[in-house]
Design a protein around this motif. Structure first.
Motif, mmCIF file in Angstrom:
data_model
loop_
_atom_site.group_PDB
_atom_site.id
_atom_site.type_symbol
_atom_site.label_atom_id
_atom_site.label_comp_id
_atom_site.label_asym_id
_atom_site.label_seq_id
_atom_site.Cartn_x
_atom_site.Cartn_y
_atom_site.Cartn_z
ATOM 1 N N ALA A 1 5.115 -1.858 5.570
ATOM 2 C CA ALA A 1 4.411 -2.729 6.494
ATOM 3 C C ALA A 1 3.492 -1.860 7.178
ATOM 4 O O ALA A 1 2.517 -2.168 7.467
ATOM 5 N N GLY A 2 3.819 -0.451 7.406
ATOM 6 C CA GLY A 2 3.088 0.394 8.113
ATOM 7 C C GLY A 2 1.747 0.730 7.147
ATOM 8 O O GLY A 2 0.660 1.016 7.683
ATOM 9 N N LEU B 1 -6.364 -1.873 9.830
ATOM 10 C CA LEU B 1 -6.501 -1.708 11.184
ATOM 11 C C LEU B 1 -6.539 -0.121 11.287
ATOM 12 O O LEU B 1 -5.696 0.600 10.525
ATOM 13 N N LEU C 1 -0.394 -2.415 7.263
ATOM 14 C CA LEU C 1 -1.011 -2.479 8.508
ATOM 15 C C LEU C 1 -2.379 -1.498 8.744
ATOM 16 O O LEU C 1 -3.543 -2.053 9.188
ATOM 17 N N PHE C 2 -2.083 -0.290 8.225
ATOM 18 C CA PHE C 2 -3.258 0.744 8.520
ATOM 19 C C PHE C 2 -4.480 0.696 7.449
ATOM 20 O O PHE C 2 -5.426 1.411 7.452
#
Length: 241
Positions: free
Chosen positions: A41-42, A49, A45-46
């Motif tokens: 997920a991390g 973003l 996400l990045f």
């Protein structure tokens, strides 16, 4: 009678022990799945973003009462800056999948870990983990790095690294560093300035890009030559295309 009682007790205890083991294994499996899910997920996400901060930036901000950091997209950074960082930290960046096995072998032979950590590994450490040399942190770094390489583009890795790396105490990212040391925006960095910024990265708290020692000048010249070389031989193609 006593022997029979003992036998029954053993028969009763065995299934309980097996159930406990199954539960422990089940909990461990769920924990591992949970950690992997959080990692994914991390990373996802990045990949799109920009990280607003990192664990190290957060701790330094608390310690210093604030830090200097502004995000700047890679297209607004002088291309020679990215090439300089690659030349200084990970010359084979475009040719590996997260780990430079040749560099690791050389580092082991020399009895040092300098030069063995790739830009991808450093990005994982800076964005998701904490600074330190513990085996546990290195194990997490080794686990996350292939995921990062699989999901992020090489260009994204370079962009994020340049925006979260520490260039001086409390100075994070190339935008803050360019203005802090030279009073210019990242797109106006010269080859010499970019090489000096890249040269301070291994030890930003003890080196200065604007007041370089003789050793730093020599290292900067090597980085500048290396940046020109990887531009010519195609080793910058994965993040400049």
């Amino acid at each position: 009678m006593a022997k029979r009682a003992t036998s029954k007790k053993k028969k009763t205890t065995a299934p309980v022990t097996r159930r406990v083991k199954r539960r422990v294994i089940g909990y461990l499996f769920k924990a591992v799945v949970g950690v992997v899910a959080v990692m994914l997920a991390g990373i996802l996400l990045f990949s799109v973003l920009n990280p607003p901060t990192t664990p190290y930036m957060f701790s330094e901000s608390r310690r210093l009462g604030g830090i200097d950091h502004q995000w700047v997209p890679l297209e607004d950074i002088a291309p020679v800056m990215a090439r300089s960082v690659i030349a200084a930290e990970d010359a084979n960046f475009c040719n590996h999948w997260g780990f430079d096995l040749a560099a690791i072998k050389n580092a082991i032979a020399e009895g040092s870990n300098r030069g063995a950590s790739t830009l991808s590994q450093q990005t994982v450490k800076n964005v998701y983990l904490w600074h330190g040399r513990t085996w546990f942190r290195k194990a997490l770094e080794a686990a996350i790095t292939p995921l990062l390489e699989a999901i992020w583009t090489k260009r994204r890795i370079v962009e994020v690294y340049l925006n979260v790396a520490e260039f001086d105490e409390g100075v994070f990212g190339v935008d803050a560093a360019a203005q802090h040391y030279f009073g210019v925006i990242p797109s106006d960095l010269t080859a010499t300035q970019a090489a000096r910024l890249a040269a301070v990265l291994p030890s930003p708290k003890t080196r200065s890009a604007s007041r370089p020692t003789a050793g730093l000048r020599k290292r900067s010249a090597q980085i500048r030559d290396g940046a020109a070389t990887i531009s010519k031989d195609g080793r910058a193609s994965c993040f400049e295309s």
